[in-house]
Structures are given as structure tokens and as C-alpha cells.
Design a protein around this motif. Structure first.
Motif, PDB file in Angstrom:
ATOM      1  N   PRO A 102       0.829  -1.214   0.000  1.00 62.45           N
ATOM      2  CA  PRO A 102       0.000   0.000   0.000  1.00 62.45           C
ATOM      3  C   PRO A 102       0.859   1.258   0.000  1.00 62.45           C
ATOM      4  O   PRO A 102       1.929   1.297   0.606  1.00 62.45           O
TER       5      PRO A 102
ATOM      6  N   VAL B   8      -5.575   1.539   8.297  1.00 60.16           N
ATOM      7  CA  VAL B   8      -5.905   1.958   6.936  1.00 60.16           C
ATOM      8  C   VAL B   8      -4.777   1.541   6.000  1.00 60.16           C
ATOM      9  O   VAL B   8      -3.601   1.845   6.256  1.00 60.16           O
TER      10      VAL B   8
ATOM     11  N   ALA C  26      -4.062   1.974   1.957  1.00 58.87           N
ATOM     12  CA  ALA C  26      -4.590   2.665   0.783  1.00 58.87           C
ATOM     13  C   ALA C  26      -3.511   2.759  -0.286  1.00 58.87           C
ATOM     14  O   ALA C  26      -2.330   2.924   0.014  1.00 58.87           O
TER      15      ALA C  26
ATOM     16  N   CYS D 184      -8.991   2.089  -0.772  1.00 58.44           N
ATOM     17  CA  CYS D 184      -8.636   2.165   0.645  1.00 58.44           C
ATOM     18  C   CYS D 184      -9.381   1.076   1.404  1.00 58.44           C
ATOM     19  O   CYS D 184     -10.600   0.921   1.258  1.00 58.44           O
TER      20      CYS D 184
ATOM     21  N   ARG E 167     -14.297  -1.139   2.514  1.00 58.91           N
ATOM     22  CA  ARG E 167     -13.581  -0.697   1.313  1.00 58.91           C
ATOM     23  C   ARG E 167     -14.108   0.655   0.848  1.00 58.91           C
ATOM     24  O   ARG E 167     -15.311   0.880   0.821  1.00 58.91           O
TER      25      ARG E 167
ATOM     26  N   LEU F 293      -8.456  11.643   5.385  1.00 62.62           N
ATOM     27  CA  LEU F 293      -9.444  10.560   5.355  1.00 62.62           C
ATOM     28  C   LEU F 293     -10.272  10.653   6.631  1.00 62.62           C
ATOM     29  O   LEU F 293      -9.777  10.367   7.721  1.00 62.62           O
TER      30      LEU F 293
ATOM     31  N   TRP G 185     -12.694  11.010   1.582  1.00 61.55           N
ATOM     32  CA  TRP G 185     -11.425  11.685   1.370  1.00 61.55           C
ATOM     33  C   TRP G 185     -11.683  13.151   1.047  1.00 61.55           C
ATOM     34  O   TRP G 185     -12.645  13.480   0.367  1.00 61.55           O
TER      35      TRP G 185
END
Length: 359
Positions: free
Chosen positions: A144, A161, A163, A179, A191, A228, A235
Motif C-alpha cells: 500500500p 488503513v 490505501a 482504501c 472498502r 481521510l 477523502w
């Protein structure tokens, strides 16, 4: 100080004294007598201890002499100095990806996709369940782009998290930013799909800040803060002060300051500390301006790691420094003796010592 009836101090005084002990001493104090064990186990004491602890920001650094060596983890505390700790209770080779309110999020080095959340002081941990496998993977290397840890001390829950930009197996990436959010209460993942065009440096990935129920990352261009909101799974972008611009020897970093957001701007001769005074209106104000003349030779390779209104920790290639904001004094807190494979700032994270069970 007596423990049974007729004690010298009221319970509240004992609690206030014990709430200022380091956690290891606190665990020993629990065994002194039944009264202390009861007081230290009550929710009121846990809340009080954590409130005291969040005012004492520290630095956690990983020191590795080679790729094959077992890393040493160093905790640098302004008042108590330097101490070592180990993550051997995880029974895995890991790297620290995020830190929040006394917990660390670690990823397994040999086994991609395996993550742990642990309290290195209490040595409790939780193995985070793997996400459901799909035909999508993180781009470009399966890892990620952003890893965040949100630890709510009041609710006693945490979220992890992961992402990044995704691509479907056999296809090129299409700009989809996916994410995954793990919730400790439900023990499940959820998700969030969006489109982002941001890039991030190593330090902007490391310096994720959890305040106001949201995680915050400074983009690689330092043009804005990516937010976030974990309450609504949304977001958004937060603007920076107009005076904060990077380039031509100027850098910016995102840190926490007394429960709020802070931007630290470093140029050749000065370090300017901004604080977000109004979160909703995005109103930033300068709270300090620090001359770097005393450490001029270190400025190109110095990075702020954690701070309070009283002091600021910074890391270089081989040192951890503290700057006392009231006395305007610099002090070396830690220096690598035998050399490290990576610079200290590369693996440095802000840290606090709290009583938080992640089981």
C-alpha cells in the motif's frame, strides 16, 4: 505510604502520583498491595494515565546494522532518556509502518499482507485478519502507498488503513485509489474507492497524523494535506498556509501539536512552526520561529519527528536531537555508535506510552 486502612494519603493523591510513572514501573506498583492493584485497574485511572501520557511525546527509532541483523528499537524520551525495547513477542521480522497513541502498526517483512497492531510496552498485540483476496493488487509492488493507524483512547478502539493505487491483474493501473479500513470493534474490513492523483515521499508516508476523527498525510509536493475522515469514509483535501511553499531549499513536514495539526517549514536558516488553530475554517498561525544557525551543518539532513508546545524532536542520519522551545537550547539525545544501515530519520516515528489493550 500505607496501602491498607489508615493510609497516609487519600486515594486521589495516590492516583495522581502513580499516573506520572512510566508504564513498567506502574506494572510493578500493581503488585504492591490490593488497594493499588484495584486503583490502577479502574477505568478512571486508565483515562487519567493516558491523558497525562499524551502530553509526553517521544520518538521510536529502528536501528539495523545490516539486512540480516535483528533490528534494535530505541525509544527516546526527553525526561527519561533512551531505552531499548523489542518486538520479539510478534515472532516475526517486521517494520513499523505507523504509530498512534501508544500503538504501533507493523507489517511482516517475509510475508506480504500480514499486519500487526501492538503495544510495545505492554507487549500485547493483535494479528490483523487478511483482507479477502481479489484480482486487484496494490501498484506498483503490491504494498500500500499509505498505511495509517487511528487509535481512539476514549472509545478504546483502533482502525488500520491500507490505501494505494490498484490495478487489476493483467491490466495497467487506471488511477483508482482503493482504501481498506480495518475496525477493531467489528474485526472486519471495509472498502472505499476513489480517484487520487497524489504522490508521497517516504517521510510524508511516515508522518500520518490522527486528529478530529481523521487521518492526515502531507502530499509529496507539499501542496495540501490529504484527509481521510473515518467517521464518514470520505477523502478530502485541506489547504496549507499560503506562505508554505517547497522548493529552492525549503521543506515542509506534518506533525501533531497538542492534539491538533502542525506544519513545520525548514529552510537553510530557519524553522517555522505552524499550528492549525481552527480545523473547520483551516486557519493556520505561526507559533514559533527557530534559528538553525547552531546546527547549520545538519540542516540539509534533519527531519522533525514529534513535538509538544515545550520541545521538538528531530532526527538526522545518526542522531536524535531535542530542541527546548522555552530555553532555545539544542541537545543530543541519542547517537548511533556502530553505524546503521539506514539513516535514523528513515524509520523514526512519534510515540506515546499509553495503557491501551489491542487484543
Amino acid at each position: 505510604m500505607k496501602c491498607q486502612g489508615g493510609g497516609s494519603f487519600p486515594d486521589e493523591v495516590v492516583i495522581q502520583i502513580l499516573s506520572r510513572l512510566p508504564i513498567k514501573s506502574l506494572f510493578r506498583a500493581r503488585t504492591v498491595c490490593k488497594l493499588w492493584h484495584r486503583l490502577l485497574s479502574e477505568d478512571y485511572f486508565v483515562r487519567l494515565y493516558n491523558e497525562e501520557s499524551v502530553r509526553n511525546s517521544m520518538v521510536v527509532v529502528e536501528v539495523s546494522e545490516s539486512l540480516d541483523s535483528v533490528p534494535t528499537f530505541i525509544c527516546v524520551d526527553r525526561s527519561r532518556g533512551v531505552s531499548e525495547f523489542s518486538l520479539d513477542f510478534l515472532n516475526d521480522r517486521v517494520k513499523v509502518r505507523a504509530s498512534c497513541n501508544g500503538l504501533l502498526c507493523c507489517s511482516s517483512i517475509p510475508d506480504k499482507g500480514v499486519h500487526y497492531v501492538c503495544n510495545p510496552v505492554t507487549r500485547e498485540f493483535r494479528l490483523i485478519p487478511r483482507r479477502e483476496r481479489s484480482m486487484n493488487r496494490f501498484h506498483p509492488d503490491g504494498e500500500p502507498t499509505l498505511v495509517g493507524l487511528a487509535c481512539d483512547l476514549h472509545a478504546r478502539t483502533f482502525s488500520v488503513v491500507l490505501a494505494g493505487y490498484h490495478r487489476t491483474f493483467g491490466h495497467r493501473p487506471d488511477g483508482t485509489f482503493i482504501c481498506f479500513v480495518y475496525d477493531s470493534g467489528s474485526n472486519k474490513w471495509r472498502r472505499i474507492v476513489s480517484f487520487q492523483d497524489d504522490h508521497f515521499t517516504h517521510m510524508s508516508r511516515n508522518q500520518v497524523v490522527f486528529v478530529n476523527g481523521a487521518l492526515h498525510w502531507l502530499t509529496g509536493s507539499s501542496s495540501y494535506v490529504l484527509v481521510l475522515d473515518l467517521r464518514y469514509d470520505v477523502w478530502r483535501k485541506m489547504s496549507l498556509p499560503e506562505q508554505v511553499s517547497c522548493g529552492a531549499g525549503t521543506r515542509a513536514y506534518l506533525l501533531e501539536l497538542d492534539g491538533g495539526l502542525s506544519i513545520i517549514q525548514i529552510s537553510e536558516g530557519w524553522m517555522i512552526i505552524w499550528a492549525l488553530k481552527d480545523y473547520e475554517m483551516e486557519n493556520w498561525q505561526v507559533v514559533d520561529k527557530i534559528s538553525l544557525r547552531c546546527i547549520r551543518g545538519l540542516v540539509p539532513g534533519i527531519f522533525p519527528i514529534s513535538q509538544t508546545s515545550e520541545y521538538l524532536f528531530l532526527a538526522t542520519h545518526k542522531q536524535v536531537l531535542v530542541y527546548q522551545r522555552k530555553s532555545r537550547v539544542w541537545k543530543e539525545m541519542y547517537s548511533v555508535k556502530n553505524g546503521s544501515m539506514l539513516p535514523l530519520w528513515f524509520s523514526a516515528h512519534a510515540f506515546r506510552s499509553t495503557i491501551f489493550s489491542c487484543k
